[in-house]
Design a protein around this motif. Structure first.
Motif, PDB file in Angstrom:
ATOM      1  N   LEU A  90       0.824  -1.206   0.000  1.00  0.00           N
ATOM      2  CA  LEU A  90       0.000   0.000   0.000  1.00  0.00           C
ATOM      3  C   LEU A  90       0.857   1.254   0.000  1.00  0.00           C
ATOM      4  O   LEU A  90       0.605   2.195  -0.765  1.00  0.00           O
ATOM      5  CB  LEU A  90      -0.935  -0.009   1.218  1.00  0.00           C
ATOM      6  CG  LEU A  90      -1.938   1.160   1.280  1.00  0.00           C
ATOM      7  CD1 LEU A  90      -2.795   1.200   0.015  1.00  0.00           C
ATOM      8  CD2 LEU A  90      -2.807   1.040   2.518  1.00  0.00           C
ATOM      9  N   TRP A  91       1.891   1.280   0.838  1.00  0.00           N
ATOM     10  CA  TRP A  91       2.808   2.416   0.826  1.00  0.00           C
ATOM     11  C   TRP A  91       3.543   2.504  -0.515  1.00  0.00           C
ATOM     12  O   TRP A  91       3.820   3.598  -1.021  1.00  0.00           O
ATOM     13  CB  TRP A  91       3.816   2.305   1.964  1.00  0.00           C
ATOM     14  CG  TRP A  91       3.263   2.652   3.300  1.00  0.00           C
ATOM     15  CD1 TRP A  91       2.983   1.800   4.331  1.00  0.00           C
ATOM     16  CD2 TRP A  91       2.903   3.953   3.768  1.00  0.00           C
ATOM     17  NE1 TRP A  91       2.466   2.478   5.403  1.00  0.00           N
ATOM     18  CE2 TRP A  91       2.404   3.804   5.093  1.00  0.00           C
ATOM     19  CE3 TRP A  91       2.943   5.226   3.203  1.00  0.00           C
ATOM     20  CZ2 TRP A  91       1.965   4.890   5.849  1.00  0.00           C
ATOM     21  CZ3 TRP A  91       2.507   6.309   3.949  1.00  0.00           C
ATOM     22  CH2 TRP A  91       2.017   6.143   5.248  1.00  0.00           C
ATOM     23  N   GLY A  92       3.866   1.349  -1.083  1.00  0.00           N
ATOM     24  CA  GLY A  92       4.508   1.353  -2.395  1.00  0.00           C
ATOM     25  C   GLY A  92       3.606   1.938  -3.464  1.00  0.00           C
ATOM     26  O   GLY A  92       4.068   2.669  -4.349  1.00  0.00           O
ATOM     27  N   LEU A  93       2.308   1.634  -3.368  1.00  0.00           N
ATOM     28  CA  LEU A  93       1.366   2.202  -4.325  1.00  0.00           C
ATOM     29  C   LEU A  93       1.275   3.718  -4.170  1.00  0.00           C
ATOM     30  O   LEU A  93       1.207   4.449  -5.161  1.00  0.00           O
ATOM     31  CB  LEU A  93      -0.008   1.564  -4.137  1.00  0.00           C
ATOM     32  CG  LEU A  93      -1.113   2.059  -5.082  1.00  0.00           C
ATOM     33  CD1 LEU A  93      -0.768   1.756  -6.524  1.00  0.00           C
ATOM     34  CD2 LEU A  93      -2.451   1.429  -4.707  1.00  0.00           C
ATOM     35  N   LEU A  94       1.294   4.198  -2.927  1.00  0.00           N
ATOM     36  CA  LEU A  94       1.268   5.652  -2.706  1.00  0.00           C
ATOM     37  C   LEU A  94       2.523   6.307  -3.284  1.00  0.00           C
ATOM     38  O   LEU A  94       2.457   7.398  -3.873  1.00  0.00           O
ATOM     39  CB  LEU A  94       1.159   5.942  -1.212  1.00  0.00           C
ATOM     40  CG  LEU A  94      -0.170   5.559  -0.557  1.00  0.00           C
ATOM     41  CD1 LEU A  94      -0.126   5.826   0.943  1.00  0.00           C
ATOM     42  CD2 LEU A  94      -1.323   6.336  -1.198  1.00  0.00           C
ATOM     43  N   CYS A  95       3.672   5.658  -3.130  1.00  0.00           N
ATOM     44  CA  CYS A  95       4.901   6.186  -3.736  1.00  0.00           C
ATOM     45  C   CYS A  95       4.798   6.193  -5.257  1.00  0.00           C
ATOM     46  O   CYS A  95       5.267   7.123  -5.926  1.00  0.00           O
ATOM     47  CB  CYS A  95       6.102   5.351  -3.295  1.00  0.00           C
ATOM     48  SG  CYS A  95       6.589   5.584  -1.571  1.00  0.00           S
ATOM     49  N   ALA A  96       4.176   5.152  -5.824  1.00  0.00           N
ATOM     50  CA  ALA A  96       3.986   5.105  -7.272  1.00  0.00           C
ATOM     51  C   ALA A  96       3.105   6.255  -7.747  1.00  0.00           C
ATOM     52  O   ALA A  96       3.358   6.858  -8.791  1.00  0.00           O
ATOM     53  CB  ALA A  96       3.382   3.763  -7.685  1.00  0.00           C
ATOM     54  N   LEU A  97       2.056   6.567  -6.971  1.00  0.00           N
ATOM     55  CA  LEU A  97       1.195   7.693  -7.325  1.00  0.00           C
ATOM     56  C   LEU A  97       1.959   9.009  -7.219  1.00  0.00           C
ATOM     57  O   LEU A  97       1.759   9.926  -8.032  1.00  0.00           O
ATOM     58  CB  LEU A  97      -0.034   7.715  -6.419  1.00  0.00           C
ATOM     59  CG  LEU A  97      -1.016   6.553  -6.603  1.00  0.00           C
ATOM     60  CD1 LEU A  97      -2.164   6.653  -5.600  1.00  0.00           C
ATOM     61  CD2 LEU A  97      -1.563   6.530  -8.028  1.00  0.00           C
ATOM     62  N   GLY A  98       2.854   9.122  -6.227  1.00  0.00           N
ATOM     63  CA  GLY A  98       3.694  10.313  -6.140  1.00  0.00           C
ATOM     64  C   GLY A  98       4.623  10.428  -7.328  1.00  0.00           C
ATOM     65  O   GLY A  98       4.838  11.521  -7.877  1.00  0.00           O
ATOM     66  N   SER A  99       5.170   9.305  -7.758  1.00  0.00           N
ATOM     67  CA  SER A  99       6.017   9.304  -8.951  1.00  0.00           C
ATOM     68  C   SER A  99       5.231   9.710 -10.191  1.00  0.00           C
ATOM     69  O   SER A  99       5.689  10.510 -11.009  1.00  0.00           O
ATOM     70  CB  SER A  99       6.619   7.905  -9.157  1.00  0.00           C
ATOM     71  OG  SER A  99       7.366   7.837 -10.346  1.00  0.00           O
ATOM     72  N   ALA A 100       4.019   9.159 -10.323  1.00  0.00           N
ATOM     73  CA  ALA A 100       3.180   9.500 -11.477  1.00  0.00           C
ATOM     74  C   ALA A 100       2.801  10.976 -11.463  1.00  0.00           C
ATOM     75  O   ALA A 100       2.758  11.625 -12.513  1.00  0.00           O
ATOM     76  CB  ALA A 100       1.925   8.637 -11.466  1.00  0.00           C
ATOM     77  N   ALA A 101       2.533  11.533 -10.269  1.00  0.00           N
ATOM     78  CA  ALA A 101       2.186  12.954 -10.177  1.00  0.00           C
ATOM     79  C   ALA A 101       3.360  13.827 -10.605  1.00  0.00           C
ATOM     80  O   ALA A 101       3.186  14.828 -11.318  1.00  0.00           O
ATOM     81  CB  ALA A 101       1.759  13.295  -8.750  1.00  0.00           C
ATOM     82  N   GLY A 102       4.575  13.463 -10.189  1.00  0.00           N
ATOM     83  CA  GLY A 102       5.744  14.226 -10.614  1.00  0.00           C
ATOM     84  C   GLY A 102       5.965  14.144 -12.109  1.00  0.00           C
ATOM     85  O   GLY A 102       6.280  15.139 -12.772  1.00  0.00           O
ATOM     86  N   SER A 103       5.787  12.955 -12.666  1.00  0.00           N
ATOM     87  CA  SER A 103       5.942  12.775 -14.113  1.00  0.00           C
ATOM     88  C   SER A 103       4.897  13.578 -14.875  1.00  0.00           C
ATOM     89  O   SER A 103       5.199  14.218 -15.892  1.00  0.00           O
ATOM     90  CB  SER A 103       5.823  11.289 -14.451  1.00  0.00           C
ATOM     91  OG  SER A 103       5.998  11.062 -15.820  1.00  0.00           O
ATOM     92  N   ALA A 104       3.650  13.565 -14.389  1.00  0.00           N
ATOM     93  CA  ALA A 104       2.600  14.331 -15.048  1.00  0.00           C
ATOM     94  C   ALA A 104       2.887  15.827 -14.983  1.00  0.00           C
ATOM     95  O   ALA A 104       2.656  16.565 -15.953  1.00  0.00           O
ATOM     96  CB  ALA A 104       1.250  14.022 -14.395  1.00  0.00           C
TER      97      ALA A 104
END
Length: 346
Positions: free
Chosen positions: A205-219
């Motif tokens: 779950l924490w990994g998924l939140l980090c992935a969403l943070g990565s996606a937000a930065g990329s976007a």
């Protein structure tokens, strides 16, 4: 992960629709050069092969980082710092070979002087965002596993880009765009609630939140690129990547020094050094050089499809090399996210 190139946003209005391109990692030119009608089918096939090789190499970055975490005691911030620093050095060395800068006119120089402060701020902001999304991606791989971390990041990034384009540029999503967002959210929900610790990583779950943070930065990087392109100040994508890696490495260095060792553990020093060299050379410097060299030959739609090799490569490495196992819900979520990305129109 492609750290930079990101797939095109969802459909824009006819009057203001940008020409988007595909990342990792990864990853951040968002507009492709105008295609020349003189390119032959052979040239286009070679360009597609080149982009495919870049996508596969980006897919191996997470696996290399995952092995590094296991053998070197280096954390995601330190690995990102090394990758950015080595990638910037290699991109700088390769620049004369892959990019010849045309001589600027006196008007260009004066215009550059008037806007130098703004460009400096944009470069710093892009570098900070690159450091954020790359570090968050490696953290997601460490916490959720390579397969889930990569899929969640790649699936969420274009959707967040589309939503940002809707807010900033008033681009209409349309039925296909709405369906893509629904699929992406469904896939993310399946990954979040259907992945047990034994199936992926210690903290999915924490990994998924980090992935969403990565996606937000990329976007965010992609949207900044579109703002610059719409104002006619996008600049050269190769130089933007080089500047972003340089700024990112400088920003990550103090954080890496404060949070853990900067050098790998001595018992696996040679293996860790080889993996760091691979991360800086192949999925960073070489991949971006190949991508930019072929980008002007291939249209955005074809690029978006070929870039699907990245999550496929990451998934195969996760299962075959790292021994990760996907639950049925996580596998369905992965397939749903990949389907959502495939539905992204040009």
């Amino acid at each position: 992960m492609p750290s930079l190139p990101v797939r095109s946003p969802l459909p824009a209005s006819r009057s203001a629709r940008p020409r988007g391109t595909a990342d990792s990692p990864s990853q951040a030119p968002s507009l492709s050069p105008r295609l020349s009608p003189s390119h032959s089918p052979v040239q286009r096939r070679r360009a597609l092969l080149t982009i495919g090789l870049a996508a596969v190499s980006w897919g191996t970055a997470g696996a290399a980082a995952a092995v590094l975490h296991r053998i070197s005691d280096l954390g995601p911030i330190t690995v990102s710092c090394w990758r950015f620093a080595l990638g910037a050095l290699l991109l700088l060395g390769a620049r004369p070979l892959v990019h010849r800068t045309a001589a600027r006119t006196s008007r260009d120089r004066s215009d550059q002087g008037r806007r130098s402060s703004r460009r400096l701020l944009l470069t710093l902001g892009t570098g900070l965002l690159m450091a954020t999304f790359q570090t968050c991606y490696l953290a997601s791989v460490d916490l959720a596993g390579l397969a889930l971390g990569t899929t969640a990041t790649l699936g969420a990034a274009p959707v967040l880009t589309a939503l940002g384009a809707r807010v900033l540029f008033g681009e209409r999503l349309g039925r296909r765009g709405g369906g893509t967002i629904v699929l992406a959210l469904t896939g993310l929900a399946l990954l979040a609630f259907g992945s047990g610790p034994s199936a992926s990583g210690p903290e999915p779950l924490w990994g998924l939140l980090c992935a969403l943070g990565s996606a937000a930065g990329s976007a965010a990087i992609n949207l900044i690129g579109q703002v610059q392109a719409r104002s006619g100040r996008a600049g050269d994508p190769y130089d933007r990547a080089l500047a972003g890696f340089t700024v990112g490495a400088v920003c990550l260095l103090p954080l890496a020094a404060a949070t853990g060792p900067l050098l790998p553990a001595p018992h696996h020093l040679l293996a860790a050094a080889a993996l760091l060299g691979y991360l800086g050379a192949v999925p960073t410097a070489l991949a971006y050089a190949l991508f930019f060299a072929a980008l002007s030959v291939v249209r955005a739609t074809a690029v978006s499809v070929v870039m699907m090799l990245e999550p496929v490569a990451a998934l195969l490495l996760a299962v075959g090399l790292l021994g990760e196992q996907l639950t049925l819900a996580a596998a369905c979520g992965t397939a749903t996210l990949l389907a959502a990305v495939l539905l992204l129109p040009e």
